[in-house]
Design a protein around this motif. Structure first.
Motif, mmCIF file in Angstrom:
data_model
loop_
_atom_site.group_PDB
_atom_site.id
_atom_site.type_symbol
_atom_site.label_atom_id
_atom_site.label_comp_id
_atom_site.label_asym_id
_atom_site.label_seq_id
_atom_site.Cartn_x
_atom_site.Cartn_y
_atom_site.Cartn_z
ATOM 1 N N CYS A 15 -41.086 -108.695 9.109
ATOM 2 C CA CYS A 15 -40.907 -107.288 9.484
ATOM 3 C C CYS A 15 -39.621 -107.150 10.298
ATOM 4 O O CYS A 15 -39.503 -107.722 11.381
ATOM 5 N N CYS B 43 -40.163 -105.274 14.030
ATOM 6 C CA CYS B 43 -40.743 -105.903 15.227
ATOM 7 C C CYS B 43 -40.674 -107.427 15.212
ATOM 8 O O CYS B 43 -41.056 -108.080 16.169
ATOM 9 N N TRP C 51 -42.357 -109.447 13.180
ATOM 10 C CA TRP C 51 -43.585 -110.077 12.670
ATOM 11 C C TRP C 51 -43.268 -111.014 11.499
ATOM 12 O O TRP C 51 -42.405 -110.726 10.668
ATOM 13 N N CYS D 239 -46.707 -103.526 8.215
ATOM 14 C CA CYS D 239 -46.713 -104.584 9.218
ATOM 15 C C CYS D 239 -47.975 -104.487 10.072
ATOM 16 O O CYS D 239 -48.267 -103.438 10.634
ATOM 17 N N CYS E 70 -46.761 -103.395 13.790
ATOM 18 C CA CYS E 70 -46.106 -102.139 14.155
ATOM 19 C C CYS E 70 -46.227 -101.054 13.085
ATOM 20 O O CYS E 70 -45.773 -99.941 13.281
ATOM 21 N N ASN F 95 -44.746 -100.756 10.276
ATOM 22 C CA ASN F 95 -43.571 -100.626 9.410
ATOM 23 C C ASN F 95 -43.937 -100.963 7.968
ATOM 24 O O ASN F 95 -44.549 -101.995 7.691
HETATM 25 ZN ZN ZN Z 1 -43.558 -104.981 12.461
#
Ligand code: ZN
Ligand code: ADP
Ligand code: ZN
Length: 736
Positions: free
Chosen positions: A421, A424, A426, A470, A473, A475
């Motif tokens: 991601c 963030c 991830w 995600c 977050c 996303n």
């Molecule tokens: Zn994320």
């Protein structure tokens, strides 16, 4: 049900496949020979065991000794040299004898169920023989098959009369044998001159005709009425190899004279091949590492092809090296053992340099083809297109135009090693392992359809849908990071829309027969660009392959494992060797950010000896194998701390004087120059919610290490039963 001992009681000491040290005593109602199998009660189970002693008195009080349920006599006792081999392996690798012996037998011979019940019909051997006899029955007017002349109830040992090899068929039907070149002839002559045990290292570049040397040596041994064991790393992938050996050697050994053993066989097939070898009906045993444990009454020669190949090492249960045991077995039987490779293991090379092994060299390719030109593409200062250098793409385009095939080698399967991601940070970690889940993306089955997306953990097998957003977050734009073979295949499809592209890796070849089908398409010229992992490196010569591109080799160059460079060099030589056997000068491009590395420099000169000299010097100054001997104790537990605590205790046992156990371990560690390192977590600490740590033991003396391990392992059994830690010891570990 214990009865009092009578003068006629026969005691048997039995090896059982249980994770307990030691042997188990039973009483038998009839005389039993060492090497015979019995069905015996163990706890609430019944198990097949092997009688290894017939003691005068049992180890327990006689009234505590149970009776065997049945003595199996469908086979002659396992021969003495086989029992000795198993005993050596058990001692060397520090495993209970039963855990070595029983798994070495074909499945049906070690399952009580195969002998019980209405349909047992005398057990698996009797059933197989009955079926063979039915087949051999002369049907109306038909002649007997040659098989029926063999005695089915004996091993064909000398006492029973050697089974004579059928005579050589007339020359008209004998397969063609190429004329040996000078180097091959010298090697064949040198092998013919050997009379007893001798390890021979046959070092020959890819395509130098090592196979022909094995065949000549085998033919000679067969003509002397003896058997040949031929070990290969892998049979399933290379059916041509089996065909070549069958065609050539059955000309001497007779139809059915070549038995083939590998893990892909069904239980019954494996038993059948094993029996033919054991009974001396098969004169040649061709197989993978598991064949090493097949009794061969007339063994006259062992060949280990591609002796450096890691697949000779079993990675679970008895962690043995089939190559190393082959050498032991050859010594025990007083026969030569030939280790062949273009890139020998540094252990074998070291022995050849020091004169312990006889070194035979095949320096040239057998066919007039030039060796491929190897070039390094420096990736540091050039723009890569989806990880591919412009020169590499140009080379592929050129070969396409000339109607030649290309191979792109990338040792990483899947679409991308991790999903990521951007927003963030991830990453797609596995919930059960300390590793990333790999993105897999199958191409659509039908045009217009969507391919399957999935995250898979290569460590624990966990599979998962690709999250729509995600998890951290929200996303929705998750991106693949890096590339694997699937993504590479996709890119190449975009870059070369007219080309026929295929991929060979563990994913594309899961279905039985699919690997063979893909290789066949490649051989038939139905593929222009092949993407592959190490699976393509083994065994296949592609006549029309003009170009090989290698990606991501650097990943192995700087691995934590001290053997990684050795493996990388072998792998790259092997991949390069797939090309250019037909006559067109082939090219190999290796993308690297470290072209000045000695490994790569030796590679472009095709200089194995130079590489080995450099690598051995490094090993020597670092005190690593083959200049030291190692063993690795691995502990597994729910929590890393438990595993490490166990290892710390294990180390204490060896190093500190222990009032509790007066077995002199501490002294042993000191006196015999044993080094125990600190326990460390494995690189991938957690797999399937189990955390792992390991402790390395090292010595410059093999006997010292062996002596130490014997005492240490005995003590470890006590230590482990007190904790909830699983442990295993690996002697001569390949990966650290
Ligand atoms: Zn994320
Ligand atoms: P290696 O096992 O050393 O990689 P191979 O045994 O596969 O090499 O041999 C490479 C090729 O050369 C094979 O096609 C083989 O048939 C051929 N070959 C081997 N020896 C000879 C020879 N003396 N004359 C002609 N061709 C040969
Ligand atoms: Zn996992």
């Amino acid at each position: 049900m214990a009865e009092p001992a009578s003068p006629a009681t026969i005691w048997v000491r039995v090896a059982l496949d249980v994770p307990l040290a030691g042997l188990f005593d039973y009483r038998a109602g009839v005389p039993v020979a060492v090497g015979q199998r019995v069905i015996a009660p163990f706890g609430r189970r019944e198990m097949v065991g092997i009688v290894v002693e017939t003691p005068d008195v049992p180890a327990l009080a006689p009234e505590q000794v149970k009776s065997v349920i049945r003595v199996l006599d469908d086979l002659p006792p396992l021969p003495a040299d086989w029992l000795k081999l198993a005993a050596f392996a058990a001692d060397y690798y520090q495993r209970p004898l039963g855990e070595v012996m029983l798994p070495a037998l074909p499945g049906p011979l070690r399952k009580p169920a195969a002998y019980q019940g209405k349909r047992a019909a005398g057990g698996p051997v009797a059933r197989l023989d009955a079926r063979a006899a039915r087949k051999a029955q002369p049907r109306k007017g038909k002649k007997k098959t040659p098989e029926s002349e063999y005695t089915l109830s004996s091993y064909g040992s000398e006492a029973e009369g050697i089974v004579p090899p059928p005579s050589t068929p007339p020359d008209a039907v004998a397969p063609a044998r190429p004329r040996l070149n000078a180097a091959q002839q010298a090697a064949v002559d040198a092998l013919a001159a050997l009379t007893g045990f001798k390890p021979v290292l046959l070092h020959g570049v890819t395509g130098s005709g090592k196979t022909e040397v094995y065949l000549r040596a085998a033919e000679r041994v067969l003509q002397q009425g003896r058997q040949v064991m031929l070990l290969v790393p892998e049979i399933n992938l290379t059916p041509q190899l089996e065909q070549v050996f069958r065609r050539r050697l059955e000309a001497i050994a007779g139809p059915g004279g070549v038995a083939v053993l590998h893990s892909g066989l069904a239980d019954g097939e494996r038993l059948e091949a094993w029996l033919r070898a054991v009974r001396g009906q098969a004169r040649v045993l061709l197989g993978t590492r598991l064949s090493l444990f097949t009794p061969l009454p007339d063994l006259g020669l062992i060949v280990v092809d591609e002796e450096h190949d890691p697949s000779y090492k079993q990675q679970e249960g008895l962690r043995y090296s089939a190559r190393d045991l082959a050498i032991w077995r050859a010594r025990d039987r007083g026969v030569p053992v030939v280790l062949g490779s273009a890139t020998p293991s540094l252990e074998s090379w070291h022995h050849a340099q020091s004169g312990r092994y006889l070194l035979l060299d095949l320096p040239q390719r057998a066919l007039a083809a030039e060796p491929p030109r190897i070039r390094l593409l420096d990736t540091r200062n050039q723009p890569l297109k989806q990880g591919l250098a412009p020169q590499l793409l140009k080379a592929v385009a050129q070969r396409l135009e000339q109607g030649e095939q290309s191979l792109i080698f990338l040792n990483r399967r899947g679409y991308a090693p991790v999903l990521h991601c951007d927003a963030c940070g991830w990453l797609s970690g596995c919930i059960r392992c300390s590793a990333y889940m790999v993105l897999h993306r199958e191409p659509p089955r039908a045009p217009g359809a969507l391919g399957r997306h999935e995250l898979r953990c290569h460590h624990c097998g966990w599979q998962h849908r690709v999250p729509a957003a995600c998890p951290d977050c929200g996303n929705q734009d998750l991106q693949p990071m890096g590339r694997g073979t699937q993504r590479l295949e996709e890119h190449l499809g975009e870059l070369f829309p007219g080309a026929r592209i295929a991929r060979i890796d563990a994913d594309s070849t899961r279905r039985k027969g699919s690997a063979q089908a893909l290789f066949a398409r490649m051989h038939a010229g139905e593929i222009d660009i092949l993407v592959g992992t190490q699976m393509v490196a083994k065994g296949h010569d592609f006549q029309n392959l003009g170009f090989v591109g290698v990606l991501n080799a650097d990943a192995m160059l700087f691995s934590h494992d001290f053997r990684a460079p050795e493996r990388l060099f072998a792998q790259l030589m092997q991949v390069a060797g797939r090309a250019g056997r037909a006559g067109t000068p082939a090219e190999v491009y290796i993308q690297t950010g470290y072209p000045e590395q000695p490994l790569y420099q030796a590679l472009i000169r095709h200089d194995y000896a130079g590489f080995a000299r450099h690598a051995l010097k490094e090993r020597q100054s670092a005190g690593l194998p083959p200049f030291a001997y190692q063993a690795l104790l691995t502990a597994e537990a729910r929590e890393l701390a438990q595993a490490q605590e166990f290892l710390a205790h294990a180390r204490d046992l060896a190093e500190r004087p222990h009032p509790a156990d007066g077995n002199g371990l501490s002294q042993l560690a000191e006196v015999s120059r044993i080094t125990l390192y600190d326990p460390v977590p494995l690189r991938v600490v957690r797999v399937a919610n189990v955390e792992r740590a390991q402790l390395l033991v090292e010595s410059d003396s093999r006997p010292a290490l062996q002596g130490f391990l014997r005492a240490w392992v005995a003590a470890l059994h006590g230590l482990a039963s007190a904790s909830r830690v699983r442990w295993h010891l690996e002697v001569d570990p390949l990966e650290i």
